[in-house]
Design a protein around this motif. Structure first.
Motif, PDB file in Angstrom:
ATOM      1  N   TYR A 148      -4.152  14.032  -0.852  1.00 28.00           N
ATOM      2  CA  TYR A 148      -3.512  13.171  -0.255  1.00 28.00           C
ATOM      3  C   TYR A 148      -3.684  11.625  -1.033  1.00 28.00           C
ATOM      4  CZ  TYR A 148       0.097  14.966   2.337  1.00 28.00           C
ATOM      5  OH  TYR A 148       0.939  16.441   2.248  1.00 28.00           O
ATOM      6  N   TYR A 149      -3.752  10.401  -1.315  1.00 28.48           N
ATOM      7  CA  TYR A 149      -4.096   9.801  -2.626  1.00 28.48           C
ATOM      8  C   TYR A 149      -3.546   8.032  -1.987  1.00 28.48           C
ATOM      9  CZ  TYR A 149      -5.502  12.653  -6.141  1.00 28.48           C
ATOM     10  OH  TYR A 149      -5.830  14.139  -7.115  1.00 28.48           O
ATOM     11  N   CYS A 150      -4.379   7.407  -1.491  1.00 27.92           N
ATOM     12  CA  CYS A 150      -3.485   5.618  -0.867  1.00 27.92           C
ATOM     13  C   CYS A 150      -4.163   5.577  -2.062  1.00 27.92           C
ATOM     14  CB  CYS A 150      -5.188   5.609  -0.123  1.00 27.92           C
ATOM     15  SG  CYS A 150      -5.052   3.715   0.421  1.00 27.92           S
ATOM     16  N   ALA A 151      -3.080   3.906  -2.190  1.00 25.24           N
ATOM     17  CA  ALA A 151      -3.067   3.653  -3.237  1.00 25.24           C
ATOM     18  C   ALA A 151      -2.461   1.806  -2.939  1.00 25.24           C
ATOM     19  CB  ALA A 151      -2.055   3.385  -4.608  1.00 25.24           C
ATOM     20  N   GLY A 152      -3.030   0.807  -3.643  1.00 26.32           N
ATOM     21  CA  GLY A 152      -2.525  -0.444  -3.172  1.00 26.32           C
ATOM     22  C   GLY A 152      -2.231  -1.242  -4.370  1.00 26.32           C
ATOM     23  N   SER A 153      -0.820  -2.193  -4.196  1.00 26.54           N
ATOM     24  CA  SER A 153      -0.139  -2.605  -5.661  1.00 26.54           C
ATOM     25  C   SER A 153      -0.356  -4.200  -5.387  1.00 26.54           C
ATOM     26  CB  SER A 153       1.421  -2.711  -5.431  1.00 26.54           C
ATOM     27  OG  SER A 153       2.111  -2.606  -6.533  1.00 26.54           O
ATOM     28  N   ARG A 154      -0.554  -5.141  -6.110  1.00 22.37           N
ATOM     29  CA  ARG A 154      -0.258  -6.318  -6.117  1.00 22.37           C
ATOM     30  C   ARG A 154       1.090  -6.505  -6.018  1.00 22.37           C
ATOM     31  NH1 ARG A 154      -3.325  -6.586 -11.356  1.00 22.37           N
ATOM     32  NH2 ARG A 154      -5.576  -6.307 -10.941  1.00 22.37           N
ATOM     33  N   ASN A 180       2.538   3.488 -11.295  1.00 26.07           N
ATOM     34  CA  ASN A 180       2.673   2.383 -12.447  1.00 26.07           C
ATOM     35  C   ASN A 180       2.821   1.120 -11.424  1.00 26.07           C
ATOM     36  OD1 ASN A 180       2.341   4.494 -14.336  1.00 26.07           O
ATOM     37  ND2 ASN A 180       3.943   3.863 -15.064  1.00 26.07           N
ATOM     38  N   ASP A 181       3.024   1.126 -10.903  1.00 26.44           N
ATOM     39  CA  ASP A 181       3.309  -0.407  -9.506  1.00 26.44           C
ATOM     40  C   ASP A 181       1.433  -0.488  -9.200  1.00 26.44           C
ATOM     41  OD1 ASP A 181       6.891  -0.241  -9.157  1.00 26.44           O
ATOM     42  OD2 ASP A 181       5.609  -0.955 -10.904  1.00 26.44           O
ATOM     43  N   MET A 189       0.617  -1.505  -0.016  1.00 27.89           N
ATOM     44  CA  MET A 189      -0.183   0.433  -0.119  1.00 27.89           C
ATOM     45  C   MET A 189       0.768   1.666  -0.686  1.00 27.89           C
ATOM     46  SD  MET A 189      -3.054  -1.440   0.042  1.00 27.89           S
ATOM     47  CE  MET A 189      -3.836   0.186   0.159  1.00 27.89           C
ATOM     48  N   GLY A 190       0.124   2.604  -0.604  1.00 25.66           N
ATOM     49  CA  GLY A 190       0.782   4.111  -0.023  1.00 25.66           C
ATOM     50  C   GLY A 190       0.492   5.001  -0.611  1.00 25.66           C
ATOM     51  N   TRP A 191       1.391   5.974  -0.454  1.00 24.59           N
ATOM     52  CA  TRP A 191       0.629   7.308   0.217  1.00 24.59           C
ATOM     53  C   TRP A 191       1.035   7.969  -1.165  1.00 24.59           C
ATOM     54  CZ3 TRP A 191      -4.006   8.558   2.263  1.00 24.59           C
ATOM     55  CH2 TRP A 191      -4.438   7.625   3.411  1.00 24.59           C
ATOM     56  N   PHE A 192       0.473   8.427  -1.879  1.00 26.51           N
ATOM     57  CA  PHE A 192       1.293   9.826  -2.985  1.00 26.51           C
ATOM     58  C   PHE A 192       0.260  10.773  -2.728  1.00 26.51           C
ATOM     59  CE2 PHE A 192       3.292   7.423  -5.921  1.00 26.51           C
ATOM     60  CZ  PHE A 192       2.631   5.981  -5.205  1.00 26.51           C
ATOM     61  N   ARG A 193       0.861  11.948  -3.030  1.00 25.82           N
ATOM     62  CA  ARG A 193       0.109  14.019  -2.995  1.00 25.82           C
ATOM     63  C   ARG A 193       0.097  14.599  -3.879  1.00 25.82           C
ATOM     64  NH1 ARG A 193       3.676  15.762   1.776  1.00 25.82           N
ATOM     65  NH2 ARG A 193       5.865  16.439   0.222  1.00 25.82           N
ATOM     66  N   GLN A 194      -0.458  15.047  -4.154  1.00 23.26           N
ATOM     67  CA  GLN A 194      -0.764  16.389  -5.470  1.00 23.26           C
ATOM     68  C   GLN A 194      -1.444  17.547  -5.368  1.00 23.26           C
ATOM     69  OE1 GLN A 194      -2.771  14.309  -9.110  1.00 23.26           O
ATOM     70  NE2 GLN A 194      -1.196  15.964 -10.306  1.00 23.26           N
ATOM     71  N   ALA A 195       0.131  18.285  -5.355  1.00 24.73           N
ATOM     72  CA  ALA A 195      -0.408  19.728  -4.675  1.00 24.73           C
ATOM     73  C   ALA A 195      -0.518  20.824  -5.982  1.00 24.73           C
ATOM     74  CB  ALA A 195       0.361  20.443  -4.148  1.00 24.73           C
TER      75      ALA A 195
END
Length: 124
Positions: free
Chosen positions: A94-100, A109-110, A34-40
């Motif tokens: 802030y975005y949460c994301a899930g990676s296989r 991209n992962d 799992m990851g966190w990303f952000r975009q201003a």
């Protein structure tokens, strides 16, 4: 339907703290990284933090290392981002994301699943 729903964002003064949560539904993310990303505004999305499937490996962007902590509760299908020492440069969606891939990764991209984001605004 697979969903990642972020919460916990808000307005905070510089030096303050926030705890973001990301609740997953529709499938188990226990085997996912799992990851966190952000975009201003006006900027590209950037990596913040990642945690592997078991929770025993984490990876941080240099800009947040030592201030932010990512963690997960696999039983609750939830990942967290504890943010301390916030400054105005941390203002972003802030975005949460899930990676296989199951392993930590800073590459967007992962990641296969993304939430809608939660806004964090830090005032000076």
């Amino acid at each position: 339907q697979v969903q990642l729903v972020e919460s916990g964002g808000g307005l905070v003064q510089a030096g303050g703290s926030l705890r973001l949560s990301c609740a997953a539904s529709g499938r188990s993310f226990a085997g996912y990284a799992m990851g966190w990303f952000r975009q201003a505004p006006g900027k590209e999305r950037e990596f913040v933090a990642s945690i592997n499937w078991s929770g025993d490996s984490t990876y941080y962007a240099f800009s947040v290392k030592g201030r932010f902590t990512i963690s997960r509760d696999r039983a609750k299908n939830t990942v967290y981002l504890e943010m301390n020492g916030l400054n105005p440069e941390d203002t972003a969606l802030y975005y949460c994301a899930g990676s296989r891939t199951a392993m930590t990764s800073s590459r967007g991209n992962d990641y296969n699943y993304w939430g809608q984001g939660t806004q964090v605004t830090v005032s000076s």
